[in-house]
Write a protein that holds these residues in place. Structure first.
Motif, PDB file in Angstrom:
ATOM      1  N   HIS A  42       0.857  -1.190   0.000  1.00 11.97           N
ATOM      2  CA  HIS A  42       0.000   0.000   0.000  1.00 11.97           C
ATOM      3  C   HIS A  42       0.892   1.238   0.000  1.00 11.97           C
ATOM      4  O   HIS A  42       1.915   1.255   0.677  1.00 11.97           O
ATOM      5  CB  HIS A  42      -0.890  -0.031   1.246  1.00 11.97           C
ATOM      6  N   PRO A  43       0.504   2.293  -0.715  1.00 10.90           N
ATOM      7  CA  PRO A  43       1.368   3.478  -0.796  1.00 10.90           C
ATOM      8  C   PRO A  43       1.417   4.317   0.481  1.00 10.90           C
ATOM      9  O   PRO A  43       2.219   5.236   0.584  1.00 10.90           O
ATOM     10  CB  PRO A  43       0.751   4.282  -1.949  1.00 10.90           C
ATOM     11  N   GLY A  44       0.579   4.026   1.450  1.00  9.48           N
ATOM     12  CA  GLY A  44       0.532   4.814   2.673  1.00  9.48           C
ATOM     13  C   GLY A  44      -0.678   5.723   2.679  1.00  9.48           C
ATOM     14  O   GLY A  44      -1.332   5.941   1.649  1.00  9.48           O
ATOM     15  N   ALA A  45      -0.981   6.247   3.848  1.00 10.68           N
ATOM     16  CA  ALA A  45      -2.167   7.077   4.000  1.00 10.68           C
ATOM     17  C   ALA A  45      -1.927   8.157   5.049  1.00 10.68           C
ATOM     18  O   ALA A  45      -0.936   8.126   5.785  1.00 10.68           O
ATOM     19  CB  ALA A  45      -3.365   6.217   4.400  1.00 10.68           C
ATOM     20  N   VAL A  46      -2.860   9.084   5.091  1.00 13.60           N
ATOM     21  CA  VAL A  46      -2.809  10.195   6.029  1.00 13.60           C
ATOM     22  C   VAL A  46      -4.181  10.336   6.666  1.00 13.60           C
ATOM     23  O   VAL A  46      -5.209  10.122   6.017  1.00 13.60           O
ATOM     24  CB  VAL A  46      -2.439  11.503   5.290  1.00 13.60           C
ATOM     25  N   ALA A  47      -4.195  10.675   7.940  1.00  8.52           N
ATOM     26  CA  ALA A  47      -5.442  11.015   8.638  1.00  8.52           C
ATOM     27  C   ALA A  47      -5.221  12.339   9.344  1.00  8.52           C
ATOM     28  O   ALA A  47      -4.099  12.680   9.711  1.00  8.52           O
ATOM     29  CB  ALA A  47      -5.814   9.920   9.634  1.00  8.52           C
ATOM     30  N   ILE A  48      -6.307  13.067   9.500  1.00 11.63           N
ATOM     31  CA  ILE A  48      -6.197  14.384  10.126  1.00 11.63           C
ATOM     32  C   ILE A  48      -7.287  14.558  11.167  1.00 11.63           C
ATOM     33  O   ILE A  48      -8.430  14.151  10.950  1.00 11.63           O
ATOM     34  CB  ILE A  48      -6.226  15.513   9.067  1.00 11.63           C
ATOM     35  N   ILE A  49      -6.903  15.136  12.296  1.00 12.19           N
ATOM     36  CA  ILE A  49      -7.843  15.440  13.381  1.00 12.19           C
ATOM     37  C   ILE A  49      -8.177  16.927  13.265  1.00 12.19           C
ATOM     38  O   ILE A  49      -7.396  17.777  13.686  1.00 12.19           O
ATOM     39  CB  ILE A  49      -7.217  15.160  14.762  1.00 12.19           C
ATOM     40  N   PRO A  50      -9.343  17.266  12.695  1.00  9.33           N
ATOM     41  CA  PRO A  50      -9.715  18.674  12.566  1.00  9.33           C
ATOM     42  C   PRO A  50     -10.583  19.112  13.758  1.00  9.33           C
ATOM     43  O   PRO A  50     -11.620  18.517  14.033  1.00  9.33           O
ATOM     44  CB  PRO A  50     -10.507  18.714  11.264  1.00  9.33           C
ATOM     45  N   VAL A  51     -10.133  20.148  14.449  1.00 12.11           N
ATOM     46  CA  VAL A  51     -10.848  20.655  15.624  1.00 12.11           C
ATOM     47  C   VAL A  51     -11.302  22.081  15.326  1.00 12.11           C
ATOM     48  O   VAL A  51     -10.493  22.937  14.948  1.00 12.11           O
ATOM     49  CB  VAL A  51      -9.950  20.623  16.878  1.00 12.11           C
ATOM     50  N   THR A  52     -12.594  22.336  15.512  1.00 10.83           N
ATOM     51  CA  THR A  52     -13.163  23.656  15.233  1.00 10.83           C
ATOM     52  C   THR A  52     -12.862  24.636  16.365  1.00 10.83           C
ATOM     53  O   THR A  52     -12.410  24.242  17.448  1.00 10.83           O
ATOM     54  CB  THR A  52     -14.692  23.568  15.049  1.00 10.83           C
ATOM     55  N   LYS A  53     -13.169  25.915  16.119  1.00  8.51           N
ATOM     56  CA  LYS A  53     -12.955  26.958  17.136  1.00  8.51           C
ATOM     57  C   LYS A  53     -13.756  26.697  18.412  1.00  8.51           C
ATOM     58  O   LYS A  53     -13.335  27.079  19.494  1.00  8.51           O
ATOM     59  CB  LYS A  53     -13.312  28.328  16.561  1.00  8.51           C
ATOM     60  N   THR A 126      -5.151  19.695  13.391  1.00  9.52           N
ATOM     61  CA  THR A 126      -5.234  21.136  13.191  1.00  9.52           C
ATOM     62  C   THR A 126      -6.407  21.682  13.997  1.00  9.52           C
ATOM     63  O   THR A 126      -7.437  21.032  14.131  1.00  9.52           O
ATOM     64  CB  THR A 126      -5.394  21.533  11.710  1.00  9.52           C
ATOM     65  N   ASN A 127      -6.222  22.863  14.547  1.00  4.14           N
ATOM     66  CA  ASN A 127      -7.336  23.581  15.168  1.00  4.14           C
ATOM     67  C   ASN A 127      -7.437  24.973  14.548  1.00  4.14           C
ATOM     68  O   ASN A 127      -7.959  25.894  15.146  1.00  4.14           O
ATOM     69  CB  ASN A 127      -7.208  23.631  16.694  1.00  4.14           C
ATOM     70  N   SER A 128      -6.932  25.083  13.342  1.00  9.89           N
ATOM     71  CA  SER A 128      -6.985  26.319  12.578  1.00  9.89           C
ATOM     72  C   SER A 128      -7.663  26.014  11.240  1.00  9.89           C
ATOM     73  O   SER A 128      -7.002  25.812  10.225  1.00  9.89           O
ATOM     74  CB  SER A 128      -5.565  26.852  12.363  1.00  9.89           C
ATOM     75  N   LEU A 129      -8.981  25.967  11.280  1.00  7.10           N
ATOM     76  CA  LEU A 129      -9.761  25.587  10.099  1.00  7.10           C
ATOM     77  C   LEU A 129     -10.358  26.805   9.416  1.00  7.10           C
ATOM     78  O   LEU A 129     -10.788  27.753  10.076  1.00  7.10           O
ATOM     79  CB  LEU A 129     -10.886  24.634  10.498  1.00  7.10           C
ATOM     80  N   GLU A 130     -10.405  26.739   8.090  1.00  8.24           N
ATOM     81  CA  GLU A 130     -11.032  27.787   7.300  1.00  8.24           C
ATOM     82  C   GLU A 130     -11.935  27.123   6.269  1.00  8.24           C
ATOM     83  O   GLU A 130     -11.504  26.227   5.544  1.00  8.24           O
ATOM     84  CB  GLU A 130      -9.947  28.622   6.615  1.00  8.24           C
TER      85      GLU A 130
END
Length: 181
Positions: A42-53, A126-130
């Protein structure tokens, strides 16, 4: 110190797909005997924890065919050839949630199923979402519903097995230990 290394003596490609390749390796074991190993490449993967304001975590709800059920997960996706994990994280965040960020924090990386696959997953927060005016389109065969949950609500979904994958459970544990900020 014991040497546990297995030496590959022959590789037989079995399947070449869009996401994975499968092969059978003949190996020599540390005791000199031989065995076969079925391996998923498998080529690999990424996951992201997005936290709102307001300290909500953004999740995606989607059907997972191998499990024949719907799961609630953090946004994630496969690395494209030559793509840096940070680039994949931002791309997947936008495609799956309609948000972007210019502030990613690397959390860790881990192997998802080292007994039969070489997939490595990189985890970011990230906790800096736009909000993106016109987000990139999701893959044509991908259907998701966006959910914003508190940490406590997410923990409840782990108990109820609506959150039932390792990357998301790890992300929730991480947030519980380190906090949402």
């Amino acid at each position: 110190m014991t040497n546990f290394e297995e030496k590959t003596v022959h590789t037989e490609p079995i399947y070449k797909g869009k996401v994975i390749n499968v092969q059978i390796d003949d190996v020599t074991l540390p005791n000199g005997k031989t065995s076969k190993r079925e391996i998923v490449k498998h080529p690999g993967a990424v996951a992201i924890i997005p936290v709102t304001k307001d300290n909500k975590i953004i999740f995606v709800k989607q059907y997972r065919k191998p499990l024949e059920k719907t799961l609630v997960e953090i946004p994630a996706g496969k690395l494209e050839h030559g793509e840096a994990p940070e680039v994949t994280a931002i791309r997947e965040l936008e495609e799956e949630t309609g948000y972007t960020t210019d502030q990613l924090t690397y959390v860790t990386s881990f192997y998802t199923s080292p007994g039969f696959a070489d997939e490595i997953m990189y985890l970011y927060k990230t906790n800096s979402l736009e909000k993106v005016e016109q987000p990139k389109a999701m893959d044509e065969d991908e259907f998701v519903e966006i959910m914003e949950l508190s940490l406590e609500e997410a923990e409840r979904l782990v108990v109820e097995q609506e959150i039932h994958d390792a990357k998301t459970a790890y992300a929730i544990l991480y947030l519980k230990q380190k906090g949402l900020k």
